[in-house]
Design an enzyme around this catalytic site. Structure first.
Site, PDB file in Angstrom:
ATOM      1  N   ASP A  67       0.480 -11.881  -6.864  1.00  0.00           N
ATOM      2  CA  ASP A  67      -0.585 -11.547  -7.807  1.00  0.00           C
ATOM      3  C   ASP A  67      -1.335 -10.317  -7.292  1.00  0.00           C
ATOM      4  O   ASP A  67      -1.156  -9.903  -6.152  1.00  0.00           O
ATOM      5  CB  ASP A  67      -1.522 -12.736  -8.076  1.00  0.00           C
ATOM      6  CG  ASP A  67      -2.280 -13.197  -6.850  1.00  0.00           C
ATOM      7  OD1 ASP A  67      -1.835 -12.903  -5.729  1.00  0.00           O
ATOM      8  OD2 ASP A  67      -3.321 -13.854  -7.014  1.00  0.00           O
ATOM      9  N   TYR A  69      -4.057  -7.533  -5.908  1.00  0.00           N
ATOM     10  CA  TYR A  69      -5.127  -7.555  -4.908  1.00  0.00           C
ATOM     11  C   TYR A  69      -6.425  -7.960  -5.587  1.00  0.00           C
ATOM     12  O   TYR A  69      -6.693  -7.574  -6.729  1.00  0.00           O
ATOM     13  CB  TYR A  69      -5.294  -6.171  -4.284  1.00  0.00           C
ATOM     14  CG  TYR A  69      -4.110  -5.670  -3.483  1.00  0.00           C
ATOM     15  CD1 TYR A  69      -3.567  -6.434  -2.449  1.00  0.00           C
ATOM     16  CD2 TYR A  69      -3.538  -4.425  -3.752  1.00  0.00           C
ATOM     17  CE1 TYR A  69      -2.496  -5.966  -1.701  1.00  0.00           C
ATOM     18  CE2 TYR A  69      -2.474  -3.949  -3.003  1.00  0.00           C
ATOM     19  CZ  TYR A  69      -1.944  -4.723  -1.979  1.00  0.00           C
ATOM     20  OH  TYR A  69      -0.882  -4.255  -1.242  1.00  0.00           O
ATOM     21  N   PHE A  80       1.753  -4.228  -4.695  1.00  0.00           N
ATOM     22  CA  PHE A  80       1.552  -3.719  -3.330  1.00  0.00           C
ATOM     23  C   PHE A  80       0.793  -2.395  -3.263  1.00  0.00           C
ATOM     24  O   PHE A  80       0.441  -1.936  -2.173  1.00  0.00           O
ATOM     25  CB  PHE A  80       2.896  -3.584  -2.584  1.00  0.00           C
ATOM     26  CG  PHE A  80       3.583  -4.896  -2.356  1.00  0.00           C
ATOM     27  CD1 PHE A  80       3.148  -5.773  -1.372  1.00  0.00           C
ATOM     28  CD2 PHE A  80       4.661  -5.273  -3.152  1.00  0.00           C
ATOM     29  CE1 PHE A  80       3.772  -6.999  -1.171  1.00  0.00           C
ATOM     30  CE2 PHE A  80       5.295  -6.497  -2.967  1.00  0.00           C
ATOM     31  CZ  PHE A  80       4.853  -7.360  -1.963  1.00  0.00           C
ATOM     32  N   HIS A 189       8.067 -11.855   3.782  1.00  0.00           N
ATOM     33  CA  HIS A 189       7.020 -11.079   3.117  1.00  0.00           C
ATOM     34  C   HIS A 189       6.374 -10.125   4.131  1.00  0.00           C
ATOM     35  O   HIS A 189       6.291 -10.444   5.320  1.00  0.00           O
ATOM     36  CB  HIS A 189       5.965 -12.043   2.553  1.00  0.00           C
ATOM     37  CG  HIS A 189       5.020 -11.420   1.593  1.00  0.00           C
ATOM     38  ND1 HIS A 189       3.876 -10.765   2.000  1.00  0.00           N
ATOM     39  CD2 HIS A 189       5.028 -11.346   0.241  1.00  0.00           C
ATOM     40  CE1 HIS A 189       3.229 -10.324   0.933  1.00  0.00           C
ATOM     41  NE2 HIS A 189       3.905 -10.648  -0.144  1.00  0.00           N
TER      42      HIS A 189
END
Length: 224
Positions: A67, A69, A80, A189
């Site tokens: 989801d 930031y 990202f 991740h």
């Protein structure tokens, strides 16, 4: 959603999706949240930025995030990525470290990944909105159904794509992808909690370009 700011090649493929009950419910949810004074990120005009920067026909790579930031000024619709002038969060810093380790590019001055998006990298989050300071606050509101449809369309209509799935959640969401007709890159991740467990030295950038080159496609210029 009364005003849908989404690029035409995506609009024609997703228009029926916007008419479905779950999307109407999601739209009503977002409107209600704003009416009671909650701050939602990204701003409305940027919710579909991933699609606007990367038309369907131009998609060569998909980087799947979770989801947006949840800090003010960070999210702008690309997974990202943060806007110019915004301090890159730790996950993005780790992506930059791997970028240097993998293909030798120095740490970018900006945390914006817009150049990647324009190169054909669909920077797609699983959930497209979030409440300020409340990570995962808009999970299970309907976005997951919508982004499943997006990935299904790509999987059905295009081949020789590269799917970069960082972390367990991204890998679960991409479990149905056709690994015979596309390259699927899986690793830990880039979060500080997991990057050392398989993200670092996974070489996603060089692997992507090797695959594209092998299939007669122009590679991605990863320089930001």
């Amino acid at each position: 959603m009364s005003t849908i700011n989404i690029e035409e090649s995506w609009r024609k493929r997703l228009i029926d999706e916007f008419k479905k009950p779950y999307m109407r419910q999601l739209s009503d949810f977002l409107k209600t949240e704003k009416k009671v004074g909650k701050e939602i990120f990204p701003i409305g005009s940027e919710i579909f930025s991933a699609f606007n920067f990367t038309p369907f026909e131009k998609v060569k790579v998909v980087i799947l995030g979770q989801d947006p930031y949840h800090g003010r000024g960070q999210a702008h619709g690309l997974s990202f990525s943060v806007k110019d002038g915004v301090q890159p969060p730790p996950s993005l810093e780790n992506i930059f470290k791997e970028l240097k380790s993998d293909i030798g590019l120095a740490r970018p001055k900006s945390g914006s990944l817009e150049k990647w998006a324009k190169e054909g990298v669909l920077l797609l989050n699983t959930v497209l909105t979030v409440e300020k300071s409340k990570p995962a606050s808009h999970q299970n509101k309907g976005w997951e159904i919508f982004t499943d449809k997006v990935i299904s369309l790509l999987n059905e209509e295009k081949t020789n794509l590269v799917y970069i799935l960082w972390g367990k959640k991204a890998q679960e969401k991409g479990a149905f992808l056709n690994g015979d007709a596309n390259l699927i890159i899986k690793s830990a991740h880039p979060s500080p909690y997991s990057a050392a467990n398989g993200f670092f030295d996974s070489k996603p950038f060089s692997k992507t370009n090797e695959y594209l080159d092998d299939n007669g496609l122009s590679f991605i210029n990863w320089e930001l």
